[in-house]
Design a protein around this motif. Structure first.
Motif, mmCIF file in Angstrom:
data_model
loop_
_atom_site.group_PDB
_atom_site.id
_atom_site.type_symbol
_atom_site.label_atom_id
_atom_site.label_comp_id
_atom_site.label_asym_id
_atom_site.label_seq_id
_atom_site.Cartn_x
_atom_site.Cartn_y
_atom_site.Cartn_z
ATOM 1 N N ASP A 12 -30.435 -2.060 64.172
ATOM 2 C CA ASP A 12 -30.547 -3.372 63.454
ATOM 3 C C ASP A 12 -29.673 -4.455 63.992
ATOM 4 O O ASP A 12 -28.528 -3.776 64.177
ATOM 5 C CB ASP A 12 -30.459 -3.018 62.011
ATOM 6 N N GLY A 13 -30.070 -5.627 64.230
ATOM 7 C CA GLY A 13 -29.115 -6.492 64.921
ATOM 8 C C GLY A 13 -28.788 -6.312 66.323
ATOM 9 O O GLY A 13 -28.024 -7.315 66.868
ATOM 10 N N LYS A 16 -34.118 -7.768 68.897
ATOM 11 C CA LYS A 16 -35.343 -7.338 68.957
ATOM 12 C C LYS A 16 -36.374 -8.264 68.817
ATOM 13 O O LYS A 16 -37.262 -8.623 69.433
ATOM 14 C CB LYS A 16 -35.554 -5.962 67.909
ATOM 15 N N GLU A 39 -43.260 -3.002 62.620
ATOM 16 C CA GLU A 39 -43.320 -1.906 61.852
ATOM 17 C C GLU A 39 -41.993 -1.580 60.946
ATOM 18 O O GLU A 39 -40.913 -2.070 61.294
ATOM 19 C CB GLU A 39 -43.417 -0.671 62.702
ATOM 20 N N ARG A 50 -43.737 -0.963 53.363
ATOM 21 C CA ARG A 50 -42.354 -1.761 53.806
ATOM 22 C C ARG A 50 -41.500 -1.893 52.423
ATOM 23 O O ARG A 50 -40.228 -1.877 52.308
ATOM 24 C CB ARG A 50 -42.751 -2.983 54.546
ATOM 25 N N LEU A 54 -37.828 -0.351 52.425
ATOM 26 C CA LEU A 54 -36.700 -1.053 52.574
ATOM 27 C C LEU A 54 -36.297 -1.586 51.392
ATOM 28 O O LEU A 54 -35.200 -2.319 51.416
ATOM 29 C CB LEU A 54 -37.149 -2.297 53.590
ATOM 30 N N PHE A 70 -43.364 6.158 56.763
ATOM 31 C CA PHE A 70 -43.291 5.475 57.981
ATOM 32 C C PHE A 70 -44.495 5.797 58.754
ATOM 33 O O PHE A 70 -45.150 4.773 59.300
ATOM 34 C CB PHE A 70 -41.981 5.560 58.949
ATOM 35 N N ARG A 74 -47.664 3.631 60.278
ATOM 36 C CA ARG A 74 -48.173 3.474 61.598
ATOM 37 C C ARG A 74 -49.689 3.802 61.812
ATOM 38 O O ARG A 74 -50.143 3.199 62.488
ATOM 39 C CB ARG A 74 -47.424 4.655 62.077
ATOM 40 N N ARG A 96 -40.676 -2.150 66.886
ATOM 41 C CA ARG A 96 -40.414 -0.559 66.331
ATOM 42 C C ARG A 96 -41.517 0.366 66.277
ATOM 43 O O ARG A 96 -42.930 -0.327 66.173
ATOM 44 C CB ARG A 96 -39.935 -0.713 64.744
ATOM 45 N N SER A 100 -38.124 4.551 66.411
ATOM 46 C CA SER A 100 -37.367 4.282 65.234
ATOM 47 C C SER A 100 -37.404 5.478 64.415
ATOM 48 O O SER A 100 -36.109 5.832 63.735
ATOM 49 C CB SER A 100 -37.998 3.180 64.554
ATOM 50 N N THR A 101 -38.367 6.227 64.065
ATOM 51 C CA THR A 101 -38.485 7.321 63.090
ATOM 52 C C THR A 101 -37.691 8.267 63.871
ATOM 53 O O THR A 101 -36.978 9.052 62.955
ATOM 54 C CB THR A 101 -40.017 7.682 62.874
ATOM 55 N N GLN A 105 -34.782 9.034 61.160
ATOM 56 C CA GLN A 105 -35.212 10.050 60.455
ATOM 57 C C GLN A 105 -35.049 11.264 61.102
ATOM 58 O O GLN A 105 -35.259 12.349 60.329
ATOM 59 C CB GLN A 105 -36.821 10.009 59.824
ATOM 60 N N ARG A 149 -27.604 -12.130 58.771
ATOM 61 C CA ARG A 149 -28.729 -12.495 58.102
ATOM 62 C C ARG A 149 -28.444 -12.144 56.619
ATOM 63 O O ARG A 149 -27.561 -11.590 56.019
ATOM 64 C CB ARG A 149 -29.799 -11.412 58.741
ATOM 65 N N PHE A 155 -31.324 0.717 54.823
ATOM 66 C CA PHE A 155 -30.966 1.357 56.317
ATOM 67 C C PHE A 155 -29.667 0.765 56.872
ATOM 68 O O PHE A 155 -28.818 1.359 57.509
ATOM 69 C CB PHE A 155 -31.899 1.334 57.534
ATOM 70 N N GLU A 156 -29.561 -0.892 56.922
ATOM 71 C CA GLU A 156 -28.680 -1.482 57.574
ATOM 72 C C GLU A 156 -27.449 -1.242 56.434
ATOM 73 O O GLU A 156 -26.432 -1.250 57.147
ATOM 74 C CB GLU A 156 -28.814 -3.054 57.417
HETATM 75 P P1 TYD Z 1 -36.655 -4.536 59.563
HETATM 76 O O1 TYD Z 1 -36.001 -5.619 58.448
HETATM 77 O O2 TYD Z 1 -37.517 -4.784 60.227
HETATM 78 O O3 TYD Z 1 -35.216 -4.273 60.874
HETATM 79 P P2 TYD Z 1 -34.962 -5.127 61.895
HETATM 80 O O4 TYD Z 1 -35.223 -6.541 61.976
HETATM 81 O O5 TYD Z 1 -33.384 -4.690 62.150
HETATM 82 O O6 TYD Z 1 -35.835 -4.177 62.876
HETATM 83 O O7 TYD Z 1 -36.456 -3.164 58.942
HETATM 84 C C1 TYD Z 1 -36.878 -1.731 59.267
HETATM 85 C C2 TYD Z 1 -35.803 -1.048 58.927
HETATM 86 O O8 TYD Z 1 -36.666 0.363 58.921
HETATM 87 C C3 TYD Z 1 -34.791 -0.669 59.789
HETATM 88 O O9 TYD Z 1 -33.338 -0.569 59.070
HETATM 89 C C4 TYD Z 1 -35.115 0.432 60.580
HETATM 90 C C5 TYD Z 1 -36.005 1.364 59.611
HETATM 91 N N1 TYD Z 1 -36.928 2.042 60.016
HETATM 92 C C6 TYD Z 1 -36.886 3.435 59.871
HETATM 93 O O10 TYD Z 1 -35.944 4.026 59.506
HETATM 94 N N2 TYD Z 1 -37.897 4.343 60.609
HETATM 95 C C7 TYD Z 1 -38.948 3.796 60.905
HETATM 96 O O11 TYD Z 1 -39.931 4.685 61.524
HETATM 97 C C8 TYD Z 1 -39.081 2.394 61.104
HETATM 98 C C9 TYD Z 1 -40.244 1.980 61.953
HETATM 99 C C10 TYD Z 1 -38.123 1.739 60.634
#
Ligand code: TYD
Length: 210
Positions: A12-13, A16, A39, A50, A54, A70, A74, A96, A100-101, A105, A149, A155-156
């Protein structure tokens, strides 16, 4: 001819979304009719998942539960959007994907095996990404930028130690899958420089072609 499936990854951040937008513009300028996806999301069920995943107010779930959701998003995205676009010869740029997973995870050997098993079930060989671009940045710096932001997602909000494990997961992925991964350390680079490196790595740099 099948299009190219390009995945942009990183904590994150890390920048991307900016770079995905620039890559899409570059591909469009080259006449590739690129499709820009993220994603989880894009499809109706993906956007609903989502919202669930989130939601900053939700309780903690077992990482397997998160991974399954997730991968549900996908699977839908792949079959409803990615496969038809690639078949039409369009390039797909997705923010993503499975890496990412693995990074979020799959942070223990057991969880990593779970995620890899889901990937093998959900993503057939012909729909695996052609290239994965990982933007590499220390957690402290990435979180500093993400903090600029609006609302942080769950997750952040998990803090630096979690995000550092995410970063290490990406670095391990780039090492193991060096055949199709481009790892770009972005600390100290401005967006133009990162864009140049991505373009050069993908063979899209007009100067490199000249
Ligand atoms: P997002 O707002 O898209 O984050 P960013 O802008 O930083 O890409 O949010 C996606 C969030 O979901 C991010 O914190 C990562 C998390 N994530 C997972 O934990 N597992 C996954 O498989 C995916 C696709 C995302």
């Amino acid at each position: 001819m099948r299009g190219r499936f390009l995945v942009l990854e990183g904590p994150d951040g890390c920048g991307k979304s900016t770079q995905a937008g620039r890559l899409v513009a570059r591909l469009a300028a080259a006449g590739r009719r690129p499709l820009h996806l993220r994603e989880p999301g894009t499809t109706p069920v993906g956007e609903r998942l989502r919202g669930l995943l989130l939601d900053p107010g939700r309780e903690r779930w077992d990482p397997r539960t998160e991974a399954l959701l997730f991968f549900a998003a996908r699977s839908e995205l792949l079959r409803a959007v990615v496969a038809p676009a690639l078949a039409e010869g369009r390039d797909v740029v997705c923010e993503r994907f499975t890496p990412s997973t693995l990074a979020y995870q799959g942070q223990t050997p057991e969880l990593e095996a779970f995620v890899l098993a889901l990937d093998a079930l959900v993503v057939p060989p012909e729909l695996q990404p052609d290239r994965v671009i990982v933007l590499d940045l220390a957690a402290r710096e990435a979180l500093g930028r993400a903090g600029d932001r609006s609302a942080a997602d769950g997750f952040e909000a998990r803090g630096t130690a979690f995000q550092e494990r995410v970063r290490n997961g990406y670095r391990r992925y780039a090492e193991v899958r060096a055949d199709h991964t481009l790892l770009i350390p972005v600390a100290g680079l401005d967006p133009d420089q990162v864009e140049q490196r991505i373009a050069a790595g993908l063979g899209l740099d007009p100067e490199a072609e000249a």
